[in-house]
Design a protein around this motif. Structure first.
Motif, PDB file in Angstrom:
ATOM      1  N   ARG A   3      40.813  68.585 -21.730  1.00  0.00           N
ATOM      2  CA  ARG A   3      42.202  68.488 -21.267  1.00  0.00           C
ATOM      3  C   ARG A   3      42.814  67.843 -22.298  1.00  0.00           C
ATOM      4  NH1 ARG A   3      42.872  65.807 -15.326  1.00  0.00           N
ATOM      5  NH2 ARG A   3      41.808  63.939 -16.059  1.00  0.00           N
ATOM      6  N   PRO A   4      44.140  68.028 -22.655  1.00  0.00           N
ATOM      7  CA  PRO A   4      44.983  67.043 -23.486  1.00  0.00           C
ATOM      8  C   PRO A   4      45.546  65.965 -22.761  1.00  0.00           C
ATOM      9  CG  PRO A   4      45.802  69.367 -23.676  1.00  0.00           C
ATOM     10  CD  PRO A   4      44.903  69.335 -22.762  1.00  0.00           C
ATOM     11  N   VAL A   5      45.391  64.653 -23.286  1.00  0.00           N
ATOM     12  CA  VAL A   5      45.611  63.685 -22.427  1.00  0.00           C
ATOM     13  C   VAL A   5      46.152  62.634 -23.616  1.00  0.00           C
ATOM     14  CG1 VAL A   5      44.464  63.715 -20.427  1.00  0.00           C
ATOM     15  CG2 VAL A   5      43.642  62.424 -22.319  1.00  0.00           C
ATOM     16  N   GLY A   6      46.835  61.605 -23.322  1.00  0.00           N
ATOM     17  CA  GLY A   6      47.027  60.565 -24.297  1.00  0.00           C
ATOM     18  C   GLY A   6      46.014  59.137 -24.276  1.00  0.00           C
ATOM     19  N   ALA A   7      44.973  59.416 -23.860  1.00  0.00           N
ATOM     20  CA  ALA A   7      43.912  58.216 -23.634  1.00  0.00           C
ATOM     21  C   ALA A   7      42.981  58.245 -24.559  1.00  0.00           C
ATOM     22  CB  ALA A   7      43.520  58.751 -22.228  1.00  0.00           C
ATOM     23  N   ALA A   8      42.312  57.358 -24.915  1.00  0.00           N
ATOM     24  CA  ALA A   8      41.085  57.013 -25.738  1.00  0.00           C
ATOM     25  C   ALA A   8      39.667  57.229 -24.893  1.00  0.00           C
ATOM     26  CB  ALA A   8      41.340  55.590 -26.426  1.00  0.00           C
ATOM     27  N   GLU A   9      39.582  57.447 -23.636  1.00  0.00           N
ATOM     28  CA  GLU A   9      38.349  57.502 -23.271  1.00  0.00           C
ATOM     29  C   GLU A   9      37.950  59.085 -23.153  1.00  0.00           C
ATOM     30  OE1 GLU A   9      38.255  55.491 -19.644  1.00  0.00           O
ATOM     31  OE2 GLU A   9      37.739  53.457 -20.465  1.00  0.00           O
ATOM     32  N   VAL A  10      36.833  59.313 -23.304  1.00  0.00           N
ATOM     33  CA  VAL A  10      36.087  60.655 -23.209  1.00  0.00           C
ATOM     34  C   VAL A  10      34.965  60.470 -22.262  1.00  0.00           C
ATOM     35  CG1 VAL A  10      35.037  62.724 -24.293  1.00  0.00           C
ATOM     36  CG2 VAL A  10      36.996  61.435 -25.440  1.00  0.00           C
ATOM     37  N   VAL A  11      35.094  61.257 -21.121  1.00  0.00           N
ATOM     38  CA  VAL A  11      33.816  61.397 -20.338  1.00  0.00           C
ATOM     39  C   VAL A  11      32.958  62.411 -20.966  1.00  0.00           C
ATOM     40  CG1 VAL A  11      33.101  61.620 -17.928  1.00  0.00           C
ATOM     41  CG2 VAL A  11      35.222  60.732 -18.354  1.00  0.00           C
ATOM     42  N   LEU A  12      31.528  62.164 -21.084  1.00  0.00           N
ATOM     43  CA  LEU A  12      30.531  62.977 -21.520  1.00  0.00           C
ATOM     44  C   LEU A  12      29.821  63.561 -20.295  1.00  0.00           C
ATOM     45  CD1 LEU A  12      29.277  60.791 -24.476  1.00  0.00           C
ATOM     46  CD2 LEU A  12      30.948  62.626 -24.521  1.00  0.00           C
ATOM     47  N   GLN A  13      29.742  64.720 -20.263  1.00  0.00           N
ATOM     48  CA  GLN A  13      29.040  65.293 -19.016  1.00  0.00           C
ATOM     49  C   GLN A  13      28.554  66.720 -19.531  1.00  0.00           C
ATOM     50  OE1 GLN A  13      33.043  65.658 -17.337  1.00  0.00           O
ATOM     51  NE2 GLN A  13      32.021  67.499 -16.131  1.00  0.00           N
ATOM     52  N   ASN A  14      27.165  66.926 -18.417  1.00  0.00           N
ATOM     53  CA  ASN A  14      26.820  68.408 -18.506  1.00  0.00           C
ATOM     54  C   ASN A  14      27.063  69.111 -17.428  1.00  0.00           C
ATOM     55  OD1 ASN A  14      25.378  67.662 -21.118  1.00  0.00           O
ATOM     56  ND2 ASN A  14      23.742  66.826 -19.712  1.00  0.00           N
ATOM     57  N   ASP A  15      27.148  68.252 -16.272  1.00  0.00           N
ATOM     58  CA  ASP A  15      27.516  69.072 -15.046  1.00  0.00           C
ATOM     59  C   ASP A  15      29.005  69.499 -14.905  1.00  0.00           C
ATOM     60  OD1 ASP A  15      29.573  66.903 -13.162  1.00  0.00           O
ATOM     61  OD2 ASP A  15      28.441  65.855 -14.567  1.00  0.00           O
ATOM     62  N   SER A  16      29.164  70.371 -13.943  1.00  0.00           N
ATOM     63  CA  SER A  16      30.227  71.063 -13.703  1.00  0.00           C
ATOM     64  C   SER A  16      31.183  70.568 -12.435  1.00  0.00           C
ATOM     65  CB  SER A  16      29.974  72.843 -13.919  1.00  0.00           C
ATOM     66  OG  SER A  16      29.382  73.036 -12.867  1.00  0.00           O
TER      67      SER A  16
END
Length: 197
Positions: A3-16
């Motif tokens: 989702r678009p956000v104005g943050a620099a962090e990205v959460v990497l995940q395989n799970d839903s």
């Protein structure tokens, strides 16, 4: 989904796994075993944190001491490569994505895979708490277990897992415009329904 956000962090995940979604609480582990997620970076950046969802069937379980949370280089699946960092004695709280900050950032490149593993100090009780998976299928090549016996890393999916481990990593992407939504806001155990694997 991103989702678009104005943050620099990205959460990497395989799970839903999402808030108010169904999960499977994996209580079949024994002391010394590990659950691991193979996560691929979506940017050039620094891995700064790891997250492990820890749930019981009833909620409100006392805090649990784990053996470790580790980050490895990708090896030849299902065996991780060299260990990059180990966080000894993580204190796990029931009902939450427990987040741990790494002592130093780990540089990662776009498309690079790292392995995040939680190692059990003791056997989980019959009703948990323990690590969890989603329930929409286990992706091959994305989940592994250090199993005792045979005292080696094995692919998790052929063991009958219902889905992917809710084990994640946080990468600081300086120019990121997307962040992976995890859907967790409250940490309220009533938000999830658990089923025996």
């Amino acid at each position: 989904m991103p989702r678009p956000v104005g943050a620099a962090e990205v959460v990497l995940q395989n799970d839903s796994v999402t808030d108010f979604g169904s999960v499977a609480i994996q209580v079949g582990f024994v002391a010394g075993e590990s659950a691991a997620a193979w996560l691929t970076s979506v940017c050039d950046g620094d891995l700064t944190k790891v997250q492990v969802l820890w749930l019981s069937f009833t909620g409100g379980a006392p805090d649990t001491l784990g053996e470790s949370v580790s980050v490895f280089e990708a090896g030849a699946f299902p065996v991780p490569g060299p260990q990059l960092v180990v966080l000894d004695g993580p204190l796990m709280q029931d009902g939450f994505f427990n987040e741990f900050t790494l002592p130093a950032p780990i540089p990662v490149a776009i498309g690079e895979t790292v392995v995040v593993a939680f190692q059990f100090l003791s056997n989980p009780p019959a009703l948990g708490p323990s690590v969890v998976t989603d329930v929409d299928g286990c992706m091959a090549g994305k989940n592994s277990i250090f199993a005792i016996p045979p005292n080696q890393w094995v692919a998790a999916c052929p063991l009958g897992l219902s889905g992917d481990f809710a084990i994640r990593a946080v990468v600081d992407c300086p120019d990121a415009t997307l962040i992976f939504a995890d859907g967790f806001e409250s940490g309220d155990t009533s938000a999830w329904s658990g089923s025996a694997p």
